[in-house]
Write a protein that holds these residues in place. Structure first.
Motif, PDB file in Angstrom:
ATOM      1  N   GLU A   1     -32.339  -1.314  -7.573  1.00 11.54           N
ATOM      2  CA  GLU A   1     -30.929  -1.665  -7.405  1.00 11.54           C
ATOM      3  C   GLU A   1     -30.379  -1.188  -6.064  1.00 11.54           C
ATOM      4  O   GLU A   1     -29.536  -1.841  -5.452  1.00 11.54           O
ATOM      5  N   GLU A   2     -30.878  -0.071  -5.595  1.00 15.85           N
ATOM      6  CA  GLU A   2     -30.371   0.479  -4.342  1.00 15.85           C
ATOM      7  C   GLU A   2     -30.896  -0.303  -3.141  1.00 15.85           C
ATOM      8  O   GLU A   2     -30.159  -0.564  -2.179  1.00 15.85           O
TER       9      GLU A   2
ATOM     10  N   GLY B   1     -33.012  -3.371  -3.376  1.00 14.75           N
ATOM     11  CA  GLY B   1     -33.238  -4.796  -3.573  1.00 14.75           C
ATOM     12  C   GLY B   1     -34.585  -5.254  -3.050  1.00 14.75           C
ATOM     13  O   GLY B   1     -34.787  -6.442  -2.773  1.00 14.75           O
TER      14      GLY B   1
ATOM     15  N   PHE C   1     -32.101  -9.966  -9.856  1.00 16.43           N
ATOM     16  CA  PHE C   1     -30.713  -9.572  -9.687  1.00 16.43           C
ATOM     17  C   PHE C   1     -29.806 -10.719 -10.093  1.00 16.43           C
ATOM     18  O   PHE C   1     -30.054 -11.880  -9.745  1.00 16.43           O
ATOM     19  N   HIS C   2     -28.745 -10.366 -10.817  1.00 15.08           N
ATOM     20  CA  HIS C   2     -27.718 -11.335 -11.196  1.00 15.08           C
ATOM     21  C   HIS C   2     -26.363 -10.706 -10.906  1.00 15.08           C
ATOM     22  O   HIS C   2     -25.987  -9.700 -11.518  1.00 15.08           O
ATOM     23  N   PHE C   3     -25.637 -11.297  -9.939  1.00 13.07           N
ATOM     24  CA  PHE C   3     -24.364 -10.749  -9.482  1.00 13.07           C
ATOM     25  C   PHE C   3     -24.494  -9.292  -9.061  1.00 13.07           C
ATOM     26  O   PHE C   3     -23.657  -8.442  -9.380  1.00 13.07           O
ATOM     27  N   GLY C   4     -25.594  -9.016  -8.352  1.00 13.30           N
ATOM     28  CA  GLY C   4     -25.795  -7.694  -7.788  1.00 13.30           C
ATOM     29  C   GLY C   4     -26.304  -6.653  -8.756  1.00 13.30           C
ATOM     30  O   GLY C   4     -26.511  -5.508  -8.357  1.00 13.30           O
ATOM     31  N   LYS C   5     -26.534  -7.017 -10.008  1.00 14.67           N
ATOM     32  CA  LYS C   5     -27.024  -6.060 -11.001  1.00 14.67           C
ATOM     33  C   LYS C   5     -28.451  -6.403 -11.392  1.00 14.67           C
ATOM     34  O   LYS C   5     -28.800  -7.570 -11.545  1.00 14.67           O
TER      35      LYS C   5
ATOM     36  N   ARG D   1     -33.757 -14.427  -8.000  1.00 11.78           N
ATOM     37  CA  ARG D   1     -32.330 -14.641  -8.272  1.00 11.78           C
ATOM     38  C   ARG D   1     -32.121 -15.815  -9.223  1.00 11.78           C
ATOM     39  O   ARG D   1     -31.243 -15.778 -10.089  1.00 11.78           O
TER      40      ARG D   1
END
Length: 679
Positions: free
Chosen positions: A365-366, A368, A406-410, A439
């Motif tokens: 997450e940090e 990507g 990742f979906h909407f940054g999560k 994505r």
């Protein structure tokens, strides 16, 4: 005839070439086209002047073919400035070599006369037939290389070139079969070439650009054609060599060699590793990009949206779609499991994957970042990445890359891909394509989970809806039982009252059991049992149960018979009667009237209560959970209308503030034999 036909062709092609010289410098295909027209005119002039079998005419014919090949190659190579043109260049080079070999044999025959001149003529004729056949195949690939919307502009050129080489093929085939040059066919060829000149002229006026878009598929097909041609030539040379050294058993040795080598070749070509290696090498050396992104994305979306009852679950299709992009042999989906990642769906993956701690999701997450596991194994990464990757991933030698989703940054999960058949380090194209695919599949996963959550919410909503209606019915039962309890204090010694009380308690218990059954998720509403119902008798029975609670008057025609479900109709009347009683003062009676209007039976439930405004009746009365009464559920009128509509009827209302309300139930009347049965 030979003289005049070829002379006319030379004149027409010469004039056409001269008319196009001023445009020759505009573009490479235009220049090649003018040169081909000039070579065509010189060849036709040589045939008309000195004959088709003369050395000069044969050399000019080879030059004519080379000029047309250059024109076709210029069309194919247009706007292809990268290594893509190398594939098609190989094919054209092979065909040009065969054409030059035919011209070389003509030179050998003229310069070095040999005893067996017929063998050289036959060999040269075979080579000329091969040139004609190869040229026809190149014309076909030229046409297929054009995008569909541009094929009309190049169709005339393609048709003229195909006709030219078809005539040549017919001439060479007849010459080889008869061991002589057929004069009639040579004359017809001159006339045919003269007729082709206007076709080329018309093509020039229709389209002077001939812009092509070469596809990767055409390049692969062209290379396959070249490989087949080389294989045939190699087999011919090998069988000829075997014929000279095998003696009397040459035929057997040749047959065994052909079948054995063909079987071995098919066995080698069928191995997945060789196919993958071939694709990698061709993409690496012949194209600017590793992937044909159009084909890759079409296959990706087709796998994700695979319809049919036999399709794999969505999560399995997601793993397969991402793995197919890079030719990975297997894949494993890792899904969020609390703070870490847990094992999910798998495609061709063997073995279980232990749960992953929170450090890996936090790292993904940090950053990507797509994790190339070979680089982590070799220590070619930063300390944070090495610490984040769990040991079990590094211990599996077939684990290749880890793709975060990742979906909407999560981070919603990750896909662990196995190594492709041809081992290689993932480059920037792999990483970009996998990042984009990650994505896309993350959105599919999020949508599927949202659909699952919505389905659960709908089940809860259905349960809540049932519970709301049941609570409304239960409230009515509680009101009846409370009335029975109050009357029992005064009439407990009355035997008739005790009998009525027992009957009321039994009916209430039965209705409560029915309400509990309706709460079950397996409960299905029973179908409406439509039958003739004596409406006045049913209304009197409902009113009799309520008279101790409030004053009720019943009037109407006993002959009124409606087609309805007696239980549902009783429930409807009970709802409306309960609302009327609650809205009325104790001194104001509630009236029920049964009558007929045309082919309908009407039931009017009228009270003299506070009434309702027109806006409330229009906008809120028949909506659930909206009530003008304190403590009301707002479900009585809504359920009454729903039940009535299910029986083919309707519920209408006429209300005025300060004057009261009239609910009207309209049901279809029973007619004919149905009325007699009810009577």
């Amino acid at each position: 005839m030979i003289l005049w036909g070829h002379a006319l062709a030379a004149l027409l092609f010469g004039l056409l070439a001269l008319s196009q010289i001023r445009h020759a410098a505009d573009a490479l295909p235009r220049m090649a086209f003018v040169l081909a027209l000039g070579a065509m005119a010189l060849w036709a002039l040589a045939v008309a002047g000195i004959g088709a079998t003369d050395l000069t005419a044969q050399l000019l014919e080879a030059l004519r073919n080379l000029a047309w090949f250059a024109f076709m190659f210029a069309l194919v190579r247009r706007d292809q400035h990268g290594p893509e043109s190398a594939a098609i260049l190989i094919v054209y080079g092979v065909v040009a070599t065969i054409d030059l070999a035919a011209g070389a044999l003509a030179l050998v025959q003229a310069a070095l006369p040999v005893a067996d001149g017929a063998a050289l003529i036959a060999a040269r004729t075979v080579l000329q037939m091969m040139v004609a056949v190869s040229a026809l195949l190149l014309v076909h690939h030229l046409y297929t290389a054009v995008v569909p919307r541009a094929r009309d502009g190049i169709m005339l050129v393609v048709a003229a070139l195909a006709m030219m080489w078809l005539v040549d093929l017919a001439l060479y085939a007849a010459s080889y079969a008869e061991a002589r040059w057929p004069v009639e066919l040579i004359a017809m060829r001159g006339l045919a070439m003269a007729l082709l000149a206007p076709v080329f002229a018309l093509a020039v006026h229709r389209n002077g650009d001939w812009r092509l878009q070469l596809s990767r598929t055409v390049a692969y097909q062209s290379l396959s054609l070249a490989a087949i041609g080389l294989y045939v030539i190699a087999m011919a040379l090998a069988t000829s060599l075997l014929a000279t050294i095998s003696g009397p058993s040459a035929r057997i040795v040749q047959t065994a060699f052909v079948f054995g080598s063909t079987a071995a070749l098919f066995g080698i070509l069928s191995t997945p590793w060789l196919r993958a290696w071939t694709r990698v090498k061709l993409a690496k050396h012949l194209f600017a990009h590793r992937y044909d992104y159009r084909e890759a994305w079409l296959g990706f979306t087709d796998t994700l949206g695979q319809p049919g009852a036999d399709a794999a679950p969505l999560e399995v299709r997601i793993v397969k779609a991402v793995a197919d992009l890079t030719d990975s042999t297997a894949g494993l989906l890792l899904v969020r499991d609390g703070a870490g990642l847990g094992s999910g769906a798998a495609w061709n993956w063997t073995g279980d994957a232990p749960a992953t701690e929170a450090v890996l999701p936090a790292f993904l997450e940090e950053t990507g970042r797509i994790v190339a596991l070979d680089a982590v194994r070799a220590g070619d990464c930063d300390a944070g990445e090495h610490a984040a990757v769990p040991g079990w991933m590094l211990a599996r030698a077939d684990a290749w890359v880890l793709v975060p989703l990742f979906h909407f940054g999560k981070l919603t999960g990750a896909i662990l891909l196995a190594r492709p058949p041809v081992n290689r380090a993932p480059d920037w194209e792999d990483l970009d394509l996998l990042r984009l695919a990650g994505r896309q599949v993350a959105s599919y996963l999020a949508e599927a989970r949202a659909q699952h959550a919505l389905a659960e919410a709908q089940r809860f909503d259905e349960f809540n809806r049932r519970f709301a209606f049941i609570m409304h019915d239960l409230k009515n039962l509680v009101s009846q039982l409370s009335l029975v309890a109050r009357n029992a204090e005064r009439h407990a010694d009355n035997p008739d009252f005790r009998a009525d009380m027992v009957a009321t308690l039994k009916e209430s218990a039965a209705r409560m059991n029915d309400l509990l059954a309706r709460l079950s998720q397996h409960h299905q509403p029973r179908p409406e049992a439509m039958a003739p119902v004596g409406v006045l008798r049913l209304v009197q029975r409902v009113a009799a149960r309520r008279r101790a609670q409030h004053a009720i008057t019943v009037s109407g025609d006993k002959a009124c018979t409606a087609m309805a479900d007696a239980g549902r109709l009783e429930q409807v009347i009970d709802h409306l009667l309960q609302n009327a009683i609650e809205a009325s003062a104790s001194a104001d009676p509630v009236s029920i009237r049964v009558g007929a209007e045309g082919s309908d039976i009407i039931i009017d439930v009228t009270d003299q209560g506070a009434g309702m405004s027109a806006a409330f009746v229009r906008d809120q009365l028949f909506k659930p959970f909206v009530s003008s009464k304190v403590g009301g559920f707002g479900l009585g009128a809504f359920e009454a209308r729903q039940l009535t509509m299910a029986m083919g009827g309707s519920v209408s209302v006429d209300s005025r503030e300060g004057e009261g309300t009239r609910f009207r139930i309209t049901l279809p009347a029973a007619i004919g034999e149905a009325m007699e049965a009810a009577a």
